[in-house]
Design a protein around this motif. Sequence first.
Motif, mmCIF file in Angstrom:
data_model
loop_
_atom_site.group_PDB
_atom_site.id
_atom_site.type_symbol
_atom_site.label_atom_id
_atom_site.label_comp_id
_atom_site.label_asym_id
_atom_site.label_seq_id
_atom_site.Cartn_x
_atom_site.Cartn_y
_atom_site.Cartn_z
ATOM 1 N N UNK A 13 0.857 -1.181 0.000
ATOM 2 C CA UNK A 13 0.000 0.000 0.000
ATOM 3 C C UNK A 13 0.895 1.234 0.000
ATOM 4 N N UNK A 14 0.957 1.966 -1.102
ATOM 5 C CA UNK A 14 1.877 3.104 -1.196
ATOM 6 C C UNK A 14 1.457 4.248 -0.292
ATOM 7 N N UNK A 15 2.431 5.018 0.123
ATOM 8 C CA UNK A 15 2.165 6.165 0.970
ATOM 9 C C UNK A 15 3.273 7.187 0.873
ATOM 10 N N UNK A 16 2.948 8.429 1.221
ATOM 11 C CA UNK A 16 3.915 9.509 1.075
ATOM 12 C C UNK A 16 4.353 10.147 2.372
ATOM 13 N N UNK A 17 3.961 9.574 3.509
ATOM 14 C CA UNK A 17 4.397 10.162 4.780
ATOM 15 C C UNK A 17 5.821 9.720 5.104
ATOM 16 N N UNK A 18 6.334 10.177 6.223
ATOM 17 C CA UNK A 18 7.702 9.837 6.624
ATOM 18 C C UNK A 18 7.815 8.422 7.175
ATOM 19 N N UNK A 19 6.694 7.725 7.313
ATOM 20 C CA UNK A 19 6.673 6.420 7.979
ATOM 21 C C UNK A 19 6.349 5.294 6.992
ATOM 22 N N UNK A 20 7.138 4.247 7.058
ATOM 23 C CA UNK A 20 6.828 3.008 6.369
ATOM 24 C C UNK A 20 6.519 1.943 7.400
ATOM 25 N N UNK A 21 5.611 1.042 7.091
ATOM 26 C CA UNK A 21 5.169 0.033 8.054
ATOM 27 C C UNK A 21 5.296 -1.348 7.422
ATOM 28 N N UNK A 22 5.962 -2.231 8.125
ATOM 29 C CA UNK A 22 6.160 -3.608 7.688
ATOM 30 C C UNK A 22 5.306 -4.513 8.562
ATOM 31 N N UNK A 23 4.395 -5.273 7.953
ATOM 32 C CA UNK A 23 3.444 -6.114 8.683
ATOM 33 C C UNK A 23 3.699 -7.573 8.311
ATOM 34 N N UNK A 24 3.884 -8.440 9.326
ATOM 35 C CA UNK A 24 4.312 -9.823 9.105
ATOM 36 C C UNK A 24 3.295 -10.814 9.649
ATOM 37 N N UNK A 25 2.957 -11.810 8.823
ATOM 38 C CA UNK A 25 1.982 -12.826 9.208
ATOM 39 C C UNK A 25 2.629 -13.936 10.031
ATOM 40 N N UNK A 26 1.818 -14.899 10.444
ATOM 41 C CA UNK A 26 2.280 -15.945 11.337
ATOM 42 C C UNK A 26 2.668 -17.240 10.649
ATOM 43 N N UNK A 27 3.089 -18.181 11.437
ATOM 44 C CA UNK A 27 3.587 -19.493 11.019
ATOM 45 C C UNK A 27 2.475 -20.334 10.400
ATOM 46 N N UNK A 28 2.723 -20.884 9.224
ATOM 47 C CA UNK A 28 1.824 -21.703 8.401
ATOM 48 C C UNK A 28 0.680 -20.911 7.798
ATOM 49 N N UNK A 29 0.613 -19.613 8.008
ATOM 50 C CA UNK A 29 -0.504 -18.784 7.577
ATOM 51 C C UNK A 29 -0.162 -18.024 6.296
ATOM 52 N N UNK A 30 -0.969 -17.015 5.982
ATOM 53 C CA UNK A 30 -0.723 -16.153 4.826
ATOM 54 C C UNK A 30 -0.982 -14.711 5.230
ATOM 55 N N UNK A 31 -0.795 -13.813 4.270
ATOM 56 C CA UNK A 31 -1.020 -12.395 4.551
ATOM 57 C C UNK A 31 -2.481 -12.082 4.833
ATOM 58 N N UNK A 32 -3.382 -12.998 4.470
ATOM 59 C CA UNK A 32 -4.811 -12.753 4.706
ATOM 60 C C UNK A 32 -5.110 -12.520 6.182
ATOM 61 N N UNK A 33 -4.295 -13.094 7.055
ATOM 62 C CA UNK A 33 -4.538 -12.974 8.497
ATOM 63 C C UNK A 33 -4.209 -11.585 9.034
ATOM 64 N N UNK A 34 -3.446 -10.799 8.279
ATOM 65 C CA UNK A 34 -3.035 -9.477 8.777
ATOM 66 C C UNK A 34 -3.378 -8.343 7.818
ATOM 67 N N UNK A 35 -4.069 -8.650 6.725
ATOM 68 C CA UNK A 35 -4.335 -7.593 5.749
ATOM 69 C C UNK A 35 -5.274 -6.521 6.275
ATOM 70 N N UNK A 36 -6.285 -6.889 7.052
ATOM 71 C CA UNK A 36 -7.172 -5.871 7.627
ATOM 72 C C UNK A 36 -6.398 -4.964 8.579
ATOM 73 N N UNK A 37 -5.507 -5.541 9.353
ATOM 74 C CA UNK A 37 -4.632 -4.765 10.251
ATOM 75 C C UNK A 37 -3.798 -3.790 9.435
ATOM 76 N N UNK A 38 -3.187 -4.287 8.354
ATOM 77 C CA UNK A 38 -2.340 -3.442 7.511
ATOM 78 C C UNK A 38 -3.145 -2.300 6.885
ATOM 79 N N UNK A 39 -4.335 -2.614 6.413
ATOM 80 C CA UNK A 39 -5.160 -1.572 5.784
ATOM 81 C C UNK A 39 -5.595 -0.520 6.804
ATOM 82 N N UNK A 40 -5.841 -0.939 8.033
ATOM 83 C CA UNK A 40 -6.199 0.030 9.070
ATOM 84 C C UNK A 40 -5.030 0.961 9.365
#
Length: 269
Positions: A13-40
Amino acid sequence: MATDQQQHGPLHLPGGSSVGVLVLHGFTSTTASVQDWARAVHTAADDSGAHPGVSVPLLPGHGTQWQDLAAQPWQAWRDAVDEEFWRLRAHHEHVVVCGLSMGGALALHTAARRDVAGVLLVNPALALVNRMARFSHVLSRAVPTLQGIGSDVKRPDALESAYDRTPLAAVAQLNLLMHRTVRMLPAVTAPTVVFRSDEDHVVSGSSADLVARRSSGPVRIVALPDSYHVATLDHDAPVIEGESRDAVARLSRGEAFLPAGPGTPDGAR
């Protein structure tokens, strides 16, 4: 398991502020488990209305079949996270690392080695509930897999996208990652928020205690009374999303990552 890359693959998700955020999912899972968190988190804005850049990588061995995960050393997960960290760092002055479960361990491992501005963790995996997991390096020779650990969610209508089998060779690698990360906690100086479920059937509650006791930066523990392990998909997800968004917004505006004052009812040190 499902292989729809739009739903389970990498998310940027592109952004232009001074902050970049790296969001990491869990063991045996996929990004689907954290995508709502990332979008928020992406909805956080600085004073000019600019949003953070957010990256959610699909970690090696995940999102395909359990045999692929069994073949991965823990260093492959670390290196994939490093690659995304440096990609964000090239475009943003500050980087916040976030992680669920194993992703939390990787976030801490990164924070101990890199200059990060903040850490957000959901039930980070530094110790497992199943004590037999510590013998996985031996057991894997006779028993390649066990029942999957996915979907430890209290909500009856929520389902985590995860392997239906857990390869013990990969559990052995997770043990190595957790062991090394615990040893590195004193090097974590960034302000940290740990979201901790009151009831977790995968990760021991001692994991959050280890972060609070051994890391060198300020740590705030936020209780999640109505969620199990995969809290990003559970009843308390709005708490995680709101608190995370606010922390990133404060950082984007040049304010402290953690809220001012001695705390909250949840606890801090």
